[in-house]
Each structure stands twice: as structure tokens, then as C-alpha cells.
Scaffold this motif. Sequence first.
Motif, PDB file in Angstrom:
ATOM      1  N   LYS A  64       0.805  -1.224   0.000  1.00 32.98           N
ATOM      2  CA  LYS A  64       0.000   0.000   0.000  1.00 32.98           C
ATOM      3  C   LYS A  64       0.843   1.281   0.000  1.00 32.98           C
ATOM      4  N   LYS A  65       1.669   1.455   1.030  1.00 35.65           N
ATOM      5  CA  LYS A  65       2.455   2.696   1.158  1.00 35.65           C
ATOM      6  C   LYS A  65       3.890   2.355   1.512  1.00 35.65           C
ATOM      7  N   THR A  66       4.835   3.054   0.890  1.00 35.58           N
ATOM      8  CA  THR A  66       6.248   2.827   1.179  1.00 35.58           C
ATOM      9  C   THR A  66       6.896   4.118   1.662  1.00 35.58           C
ATOM     10  N   PHE A  67       7.736   3.975   2.681  1.00 35.22           N
ATOM     11  CA  PHE A  67       8.473   5.105   3.238  1.00 35.22           C
ATOM     12  C   PHE A  67       9.965   4.771   3.218  1.00 35.22           C
ATOM     13  N   LEU A  68      10.772   5.802   3.211  1.00 41.09           N
ATOM     14  CA  LEU A  68      12.223   5.650   3.209  1.00 41.09           C
ATOM     15  C   LEU A  68      12.782   6.194   4.513  1.00 41.09           C
ATOM     16  N   LEU A  69      13.703   5.449   5.090  1.00 40.39           N
ATOM     17  CA  LEU A  69      14.426   5.916   6.276  1.00 40.39           C
ATOM     18  C   LEU A  69      15.820   6.350   5.861  1.00 40.39           C
ATOM     19  N   CYS A  70      16.222   7.514   6.275  1.00 39.88           N
ATOM     20  CA  CYS A  70      17.584   7.987   6.025  1.00 39.88           C
ATOM     21  C   CYS A  70      18.353   7.895   7.333  1.00 39.88           C
ATOM     22  N   CYS A  71      19.155   6.823   7.473  1.00 40.86           N
ATOM     23  CA  CYS A  71      19.946   6.624   8.690  1.00 40.86           C
ATOM     24  C   CYS A  71      21.404   6.343   8.327  1.00 40.86           C
ATOM     25  N   GLY A  72      21.759   6.685   7.103  1.00 42.69           N
ATOM     26  CA  GLY A  72      23.113   6.479   6.599  1.00 42.69           C
ATOM     27  C   GLY A  72      23.251   7.213   5.285  1.00 42.69           C
ATOM     28  N   VAL A  73      24.315   6.934   4.576  1.00 42.76           N
ATOM     29  CA  VAL A  73      24.562   7.659   3.335  1.00 42.76           C
ATOM     30  C   VAL A  73      23.633   7.155   2.229  1.00 42.76           C
ATOM     31  N   ASP A  74      23.062   8.099   1.467  1.00 40.37           N
ATOM     32  CA  ASP A  74      22.322   7.808   0.244  1.00 40.37           C
ATOM     33  C   ASP A  74      22.660   8.918  -0.753  1.00 40.37           C
ATOM     34  N   TYR A  75      21.903   9.037  -1.836  1.00 38.36           N
ATOM     35  CA  TYR A  75      22.250  10.016  -2.873  1.00 38.36           C
ATOM     36  C   TYR A  75      22.250  11.443  -2.334  1.00 38.36           C
ATOM     37  N   LEU A  76      21.182  11.850  -1.656  1.00 41.44           N
ATOM     38  CA  LEU A  76      21.083  13.235  -1.189  1.00 41.44           C
ATOM     39  C   LEU A  76      22.119  13.545  -0.112  1.00 41.44           C
ATOM     40  N   VAL A  77      22.380  12.576   0.764  1.00 44.65           N
ATOM     41  CA  VAL A  77      23.389  12.780   1.806  1.00 44.65           C
ATOM     42  C   VAL A  77      24.780  12.872   1.180  1.00 44.65           C
ATOM     43  N   ALA A  78      25.098  11.965   0.240  1.00 46.99           N
ATOM     44  CA  ALA A  78      26.410  11.983  -0.413  1.00 46.99           C
ATOM     45  C   ALA A  78      26.621  13.299  -1.162  1.00 46.99           C
TER      46      ALA A  78
ATOM     47  N   ILE B  12      30.663   5.452  -0.675  1.00 50.56           N
ATOM     48  CA  ILE B  12      29.870   6.684  -0.654  1.00 50.56           C
ATOM     49  C   ILE B  12      29.766   7.278  -2.047  1.00 50.56           C
ATOM     50  N   LEU B  13      30.871   7.294  -2.789  1.00 44.87           N
ATOM     51  CA  LEU B  13      30.870   7.869  -4.135  1.00 44.87           C
ATOM     52  C   LEU B  13      29.941   7.108  -5.069  1.00 44.87           C
ATOM     53  N   ASN B  14      29.772   5.803  -4.821  1.00 46.33           N
ATOM     54  CA  ASN B  14      28.855   5.010  -5.650  1.00 46.33           C
ATOM     55  C   ASN B  14      27.428   5.546  -5.604  1.00 46.33           C
ATOM     56  N   PHE B  15      27.071   6.190  -4.500  1.00 46.94           N
ATOM     57  CA  PHE B  15      25.723   6.755  -4.398  1.00 46.94           C
ATOM     58  C   PHE B  15      25.521   7.944  -5.335  1.00 46.94           C
ATOM     59  N   LEU B  16      26.618   8.504  -5.854  1.00 49.20           N
ATOM     60  CA  LEU B  16      26.528   9.622  -6.785  1.00 49.20           C
ATOM     61  C   LEU B  16      26.622   9.179  -8.242  1.00 49.20           C
ATOM     62  N   SER B  17      26.779   7.895  -8.472  1.00 48.80           N
ATOM     63  CA  SER B  17      26.927   7.377  -9.834  1.00 48.80           C
ATOM     64  C   SER B  17      25.595   7.460 -10.585  1.00 48.80           C
ATOM     65  N   PRO B  18      25.632   7.557 -11.933  1.00 51.07           N
ATOM     66  CA  PRO B  18      24.387   7.566 -12.724  1.00 51.07           C
ATOM     67  C   PRO B  18      23.524   6.336 -12.462  1.00 51.07           C
ATOM     68  N   ASN B  19      24.174   5.186 -12.253  1.00 53.35           N
ATOM     69  CA  ASN B  19      23.419   3.953 -12.004  1.00 53.35           C
ATOM     70  C   ASN B  19      22.626   4.043 -10.711  1.00 53.35           C
ATOM     71  N   HIS B  20      23.271   4.561  -9.658  1.00 50.59           N
ATOM     72  CA  HIS B  20      22.533   4.686  -8.403  1.00 50.59           C
ATOM     73  C   HIS B  20      21.485   5.794  -8.489  1.00 50.59           C
ATOM     74  N   LYS B  21      21.790   6.847  -9.246  1.00 52.38           N
ATOM     75  CA  LYS B  21      20.806   7.939  -9.390  1.00 52.38           C
ATOM     76  C   LYS B  21      19.482   7.398  -9.933  1.00 52.38           C
ATOM     77  N   LYS B  22      19.540   6.390 -10.806  1.00 44.40           N
ATOM     78  CA  LYS B  22      18.311   5.767 -11.315  1.00 44.40           C
ATOM     79  C   LYS B  22      17.529   5.128 -10.157  1.00 44.40           C
ATOM     80  N   THR B  23      18.258   4.464  -9.253  1.00 47.52           N
ATOM     81  CA  THR B  23      17.610   3.840  -8.095  1.00 47.52           C
ATOM     82  C   THR B  23      17.014   4.908  -7.188  1.00 47.52           C
ATOM     83  N   HIS B  24      17.789   5.954  -6.943  1.00 49.35           N
ATOM     84  CA  HIS B  24      17.311   7.078  -6.124  1.00 49.35           C
ATOM     85  C   HIS B  24      16.017   7.653  -6.693  1.00 49.35           C
ATOM     86  N   ASP B  25      16.017   7.915  -8.003  1.00 55.28           N
ATOM     87  CA  ASP B  25      14.828   8.499  -8.647  1.00 55.28           C
ATOM     88  C   ASP B  25      13.632   7.562  -8.542  1.00 55.28           C
ATOM     89  N   LEU B  26      13.869   6.259  -8.740  1.00 55.06           N
ATOM     90  CA  LEU B  26      12.784   5.277  -8.626  1.00 55.06           C
ATOM     91  C   LEU B  26      12.200   5.278  -7.218  1.00 55.06           C
TER      92      LEU B  26
END
Length: 377
Positions: A119-133, A162-176
Motif C-alpha cells: 500500500k504505502k512505502t516510506f524511506l528511512l535515512c539513517c546512513g549515506v544515500d544520494y542526497l546525503v552523499a 559513498i561515491l557510488n551513491f553519486l553514480s548515474p546507475n545509483h541515481k536511477k535507483t534514487h529516482d525510482l
Amino acid sequence: MRILLIGEFSRLHNSLKEGLVAIGHEVVIVANGDGFKNYPVDLSTKAKWSETLLGNIPRQIIYKLTNFDIATLEFGIRFYFYLNQLKNFDVVQLINETPIQTIPKLERFLLKKVFMQNKKTFLLCCGVDYLVAKYLIEKKERYSIMNPYFENPKAKMEYQFILNFLSPNHKKTHDLVYKNIVGVIASDIDYLLPLQKHPKFLGMIPNPVNTNKIKFSEMEINDKVVIFLGINRGTYYSKGISFFEKALEILKQKMNDKIEVITTENLPYQNYIYKYNQAHIILDQVYGFDQGYNALESMAKGKVVFTGAEKEFDIHYNLTEKVAINALPDVDSLVFKLVYLIENPNEIKAIGKRARQFVEKEHDYIKIAEKYIKAWM
């Protein structure tokens, strides 16, 4: 409600589950246990085959030739076979943007399935991700875990994660992920700062700590103050471990008769807990503004923790007395603060008591679970 928690770091989702179950909800955790820490889960995606003698040989050969760990593929395959059990939950929460920790295309495929059948999905930010990196690499704060990356060429390998979170491949995951989530929640001030202006940011909910499971005992200090340093080689630079090591060397030269130092490396969670239970002072990290889960567990036991406790933290919680020691990336500062505590053992006891009281007040697992329910509504 039926709640699905995907991924586990630092026992955060386990503590949240305990709080949610206590107030009447049904909760399932699916995760790989976070490597050597081996946290408990309900549905395990642990790379069991890759860790066997038979599986580890090709795993090591492939890794040396291609820098690819086949265990990540196994995480995804095992998750795939659970998909039929991961349906019709009222709420799904992801521990971060890549909670399954498999290869990017498979991660996105599996996440799409999760989004579609719940039904509903939420994201927890408790470590590095695209926006944090992105926030860290742009040097938005006076210091951060990226300091060693900018200052020390030897540290660069550790930061590839950490740099992998800024890669184009991860950006696709972030956007999804951001396209499909209702909102994102920060677990402490270090993650609140990068997210606070984002339209899907729902606010900060502190880490839940089950103090019923963590025994507080007032510290007895006899002839020596016991100092504990637990080293995880994967976060050696980002935690600032070298600053602690240098400070301890100076302390050993100055007052070795007054201290006992326990150092461990890459221990499973239960062994790690056993070792640090003997300590009065825990050395955690130097680059944080707030505490992570390991620091909070130590504080709940009444330990004095050298960790993130910056002015932003004091202001947020309206603190007028120390509940933890703000550890800075400065050897002299660390030595000064350690010497003061060693020479004033009553202050160690006083901070330990306040630390426990702080965790009970601000991080109680049932109160925190109720805050999550409110955010998810």
C-alpha cells in the motif's frame, strides 16, 4: 497494521519492530543481517552459499578479477524468492535507498515489485544515500565524514562506497525510490541537515532504543578507567579511528597506570557487546553531529561515549548538561577530554547517569514506534 521493514543496520529496525509489536502491530523484517554483525531478521537474505567453503573460492576469484562480489547477487536472488510473502502490507519502510544490497538492475526490479504489491512505502535515512552523499561532497557543513577523503589519499578506497551513491546507475535507483515513496524520515541530525528542504521530508524521528533489554548499572571505578575502542576496518577513516588511536598512545605514555584499553576489530554484534560491557568510556566517532545507534546503546548502559554531540544536538534536545562527549577530529582535544575524565571519575559516573536518562526520555522504543505510526498515517 501489517508493517514490512526492509534492510537492517545497527539494529535500528529490530528495536523499531519491538516497539511496534508492543503497541499491537504485526511486523516482518527482511534483511541480510548486515555482514559480520549478523543482526536477527525474520526473513534472511544472508549470502549463505557465498560464505561456504565451496562458494567462497569462486567468490574470491571473481572479486579479484572483476571487483564484483557475487554475495550481492545472492542477496537479490534470496529476496526474489520471498516476494510472495512480501505482499499486502499496510506500510513498507526501506532502511535506505538500496535496502536489498544487490546489483543495481536487480535492486530496482525487486523494489518495483515491492512498490506494486503493497500500500504505502516510506524511506528511512539513517546512513549515506544520494542526497546525503551530494550534501557531503559539496562541503555544506564545517566538517563531515568526508574530511578524510578530501585530506588523506590513503582514505580514498574506503570512500568508494559513498561515491557510488553519486553514480548515474545509483541515481536511477534514487529516482525510482523517491517517485514511489510517500515520504522520507531522518534518524538523527546528521541526516536531517541534508533533507530538511526536500518536499518529501517528513521530519526527524530519533533512533528507537529498547531500554528494557539494555541493563543500566552505575559504573564502579576502582584503580583504572577502562576505555573501549571497537574498530570496523570498513569505516576506519569515516569514523576517525586514527584520532582515537593517537590519543590512546599519548594517554598510555602519560598515565598508563590509570587506564586499561580494550581494542577490538570487526567483531560480531554479540561479541562486541560483551567486550564493551567492561568499559567506562566508549570511543565511537569524531565526525558526527549526533549519535548513531551503537553510541545510543552504550549511553543506555550508562557509558560515557565520545561521539557526535555538537551544539546543534544540544539545541535540538534543549540540553544544558553533557550526556555524551563531543568528539572532534583533533587529537589534542580528545586527550584533554579523556585526561579530565580519568582525573575526575565522579564526572564519568554523572555523565553515565545522564546518558541513560536522556536515552529513556528521547529514544524510548515505544514512544518512537508511536511517532513512526503517526508519520506513516
